[in-house]
Design an enzyme around this catalytic site. Structure first.
Site, short mmCIF file in Angstrom:
data_model
loop_
_atom_site.label_atom_id
_atom_site.label_comp_id
_atom_site.label_asym_id
_atom_site.label_seq_id
_atom_site.Cartn_x
_atom_site.Cartn_y
_atom_site.Cartn_z
N THR A 184 0.82 -1.22 0.00
CA THR A 184 0.00 0.00 0.00
C THR A 184 0.85 1.27 0.00
O THR A 184 1.85 1.32 0.72
CB THR A 184 -0.84 0.02 1.30
OG1 THR A 184 -1.70 -1.09 1.27
CG2 THR A 184 -1.63 1.30 1.45
N THR A 202 -4.46 1.21 -2.50
CA THR A 202 -3.90 -0.14 -2.54
C THR A 202 -4.78 -1.07 -3.37
O THR A 202 -5.98 -0.81 -3.54
CB THR A 202 -3.80 -0.72 -1.11
OG1 THR A 202 -3.07 -1.93 -1.13
CG2 THR A 202 -5.16 -0.98 -0.50
N ARG A 212 -13.22 -8.82 -0.02
CA ARG A 212 -12.50 -8.39 1.19
C ARG A 212 -12.07 -6.92 1.05
O ARG A 212 -11.59 -6.49 0.01
CB ARG A 212 -11.27 -9.28 1.40
CG ARG A 212 -10.43 -8.93 2.63
CD ARG A 212 -9.24 -8.06 2.29
NE ARG A 212 -8.34 -7.85 3.43
CZ ARG A 212 -7.34 -6.98 3.43
NH1 ARG A 212 -7.09 -6.25 2.36
NH2 ARG A 212 -6.58 -6.85 4.48
N GLY A 236 0.45 -2.96 5.64
CA GLY A 236 0.57 -4.28 6.26
C GLY A 236 -0.79 -4.95 6.37
O GLY A 236 -1.72 -4.55 5.66
N1 ASP Z 1 -3.01 -2.69 4.28
C1 ASP Z 1 -3.35 -3.33 3.04
C2 ASP Z 1 -4.56 -4.16 3.22
O1 ASP Z 1 -4.71 -4.79 4.25
C3 ASP Z 1 -2.28 -4.20 2.50
C4 ASP Z 1 -0.91 -3.68 2.44
O2 ASP Z 1 -0.56 -2.65 2.98
O3 ASP Z 1 -0.12 -4.36 1.79
O4 ASP Z 1 -5.35 -4.24 2.30
#
Ligand code: ASP
Length: 323
Positions: A184, A202, A212, A236
Site C-alpha cells: 500500500t 492499494t 474483502r 501491512g
Molecule cells: N493494508 C493493506 C490491506 O490490508 C495491504 C498492504 O498494505 O499491503 O489491504
C-alpha cells in the site's frame, strides 16, 4: 533534487522552526510518488492536491503490483482497489472494492467533494466514477495475471481461514529491494501554509477473498488527519490495523504529546499485546507526521522503509521494528 522551488521552500522551513513543506510515503517506491507530490508542494501548493497527485504515480505504475493498475488480483483473478483521502478540515472520502479504475484516489476525492457521503463501495462506486468521467480499464496486466496464475497452480482455491495472512507472510518476507517488498502507498504531507492532508491507496492483500476490504480505505484505520495535531497512515495486514483504529490512535497519542515515532511504536506494541502470536508472523507498519513537520515510523518486523522529501532532503529511511 534541484530547482529554484527548493530554495524558496528552504526559506519557508525556517519560519517558526516548522519543517515544511514535507511529504512522507510508505515503502521505498514512495520516493517517486513524493516527487509527484513535490511538484505541488514545492511551489507552495496545497497538501491535499499534493497527496492526490503523489499517490497517482504509484497507482499508474505497471511495475507496482500492490497499488492500482497492475495490482495483484484477488483469488478469483479480479483486481479490486481500496483508497481514501483526507484534508485539513476533516473532509474525507473513500472508495472500496472498486474495479476497473486506474485512479481510485481521485474517485475518493470526488466522493469527498461532490457527494454528502464519505464511503462508496463496489458497483455503486464504479457507477459513480463512470458517471463522473472516469474511464473503465482492465487493470489486470499480463504480468500480474501470470503471477496470479502461477499462484493458482499451488494455492488451495477453497476458502481457508487465515490464508490471507499466510500469503502475506510468504510474499512480504523482508527482502530489501526485492520485488515484493512494497505494498500500500500511504502518503501524508504538511504544506507551506502549515496544513496537513493524507492519501492511502492499494490493491489490498494479493489473493484475498473476493469482496474483502482492508484498512486502507477506512478513515481512522489506514489514514487519519487532524490538522491541529498530525497525520498517520498504515501498511501491512489491514485486519490488525482496523482492530486498533491504528491511524486515529497514533494521532491521538501525538495529541497527548508523543513524538511521531513514539506514537507509531505504541500502536505497534498494542498489536503485539492483543495478538501476540499473530504479530510474530505478519507485517504492520505505521508512519506519522506532526504539525511541526516532525516525522517517524515503526513496524512489527524488519523490512519496512519509508520515503521522505523536504526542501533539504530526499531520503529513504528504514523503520525500527519490534522483531
Ligand atoms: N493494508 C493493506 C490491506 O490490508 C495491504 C498492504 O498494505 O499491503 O489491504
Amino acid at each position: 533534487m534541484a530547482g529554484k522551488d527548493l530554495l524558496a521552500v528552504s526559506a519557508n522551513t525556517k519560519i517558526g522552526s516548522v519543517n515544511k513543506p514535507v511529504v512522507l510515503s510508505t515503502w521505498s517506491f514512495g520516493k517517486e510518488a513524493n516527487a509527484g507530490a513535490w511538484e505541488t508542494l514545492g511551489k507552495g501548493g496545497r497538501a491535499l492536491d499534493a497527496v492526490e497527485k503523489g499517490v497517482m504515480v504509484a497507482e499508474a505504475d505497471p511495475k507496482n503490483h500492490s497499488v492500482g493498475y497492475s495490482g495483484l488480483p484477488d483469488r478469483d483473478g479480479r483486481v479490486t482497489l481500496d483508497a481514501c483521502i483526507m484534508d485539513e478540515n476533516f473532509n474525507c472520502g473513500s472508495v472500496m472494492f472498486l474495479e476497473h479504475i486506474v485512479h481510485p484516489i481521485s474517485v475518493a476525492r470526488m466522493v469527498m467533494e461532490k457527494t454528502p457521503h464519505i464511503q462508496m463501495a463496489g458497483q455503486g462506486a464504479l457507477a459513480f466514477a463512470l458517471a463522473n468521467g472516469f474511464e473503465k480499464k482492465n487493470l489486470l496486466t499480463p504480468e500480474a495475471e501470470k503471477i496470479w496464475r502461477d499462484w493458482l497452480k499451488t494455492a488451495d482455491y477453497a476458502p481457508q481461514v487465515n490464508i490471507e495472512e499466510k500469503l502475506f507472510e510468504i510474499s512480504k518476507d523482508p527482502l530489501p529491494g526485492g520485488p515484493d517488498n512494497h505494498d500500500t502507498i500511504g502518503m501524508i504531507a504538511l504544506d507551506a501554509s502549515g496544513n496537513l492532508s493524507g492519501a492511502c491507496t492499494t490493491s489490498g492483500l494479493a489473493y484475498k477473498r473476493h469482496g474483502r476490504v482492508g484498512d486502507s480505505p477506512i478513515i481512522g484505520a489506514g489514514l487519519y488527519v487532524d490538522n491541529e495535531v498530525g497525520a498517520a497512515t498504515a501498511t501491512g495486514v489491514g485486519e490488525e490495523v482496523i482492530r486498533i483504529a491504528g491511524a486515529h490512535l497514533i494521532v491521538e497519542l501525538m495529541r497527548q504529546g508523543a513524538s511521531p515515532e513514539a506514537a507509531c511504536k505504541q500502536a505497534i506494541e498494542r498489536i503485539v499485546r492483543i495478538r501476540p502470536e499473530k504479530a510474530k508472523q505478519i507485517q504492520v507498519a505505521f508512519l506519522a507526521l506532526n504539525k511541526k513537520g516532525e516525522y517517524g515510523a515503526y513496524c512489527l518486523r524488519q523490512g519496512f522503509s519509508y520515503a521522505v522529501r523536504t526542501g533539504s532532503e530526499e531520503t529513504i529511511y528504514k523503520a525500527k521494528s519490534v522483531y
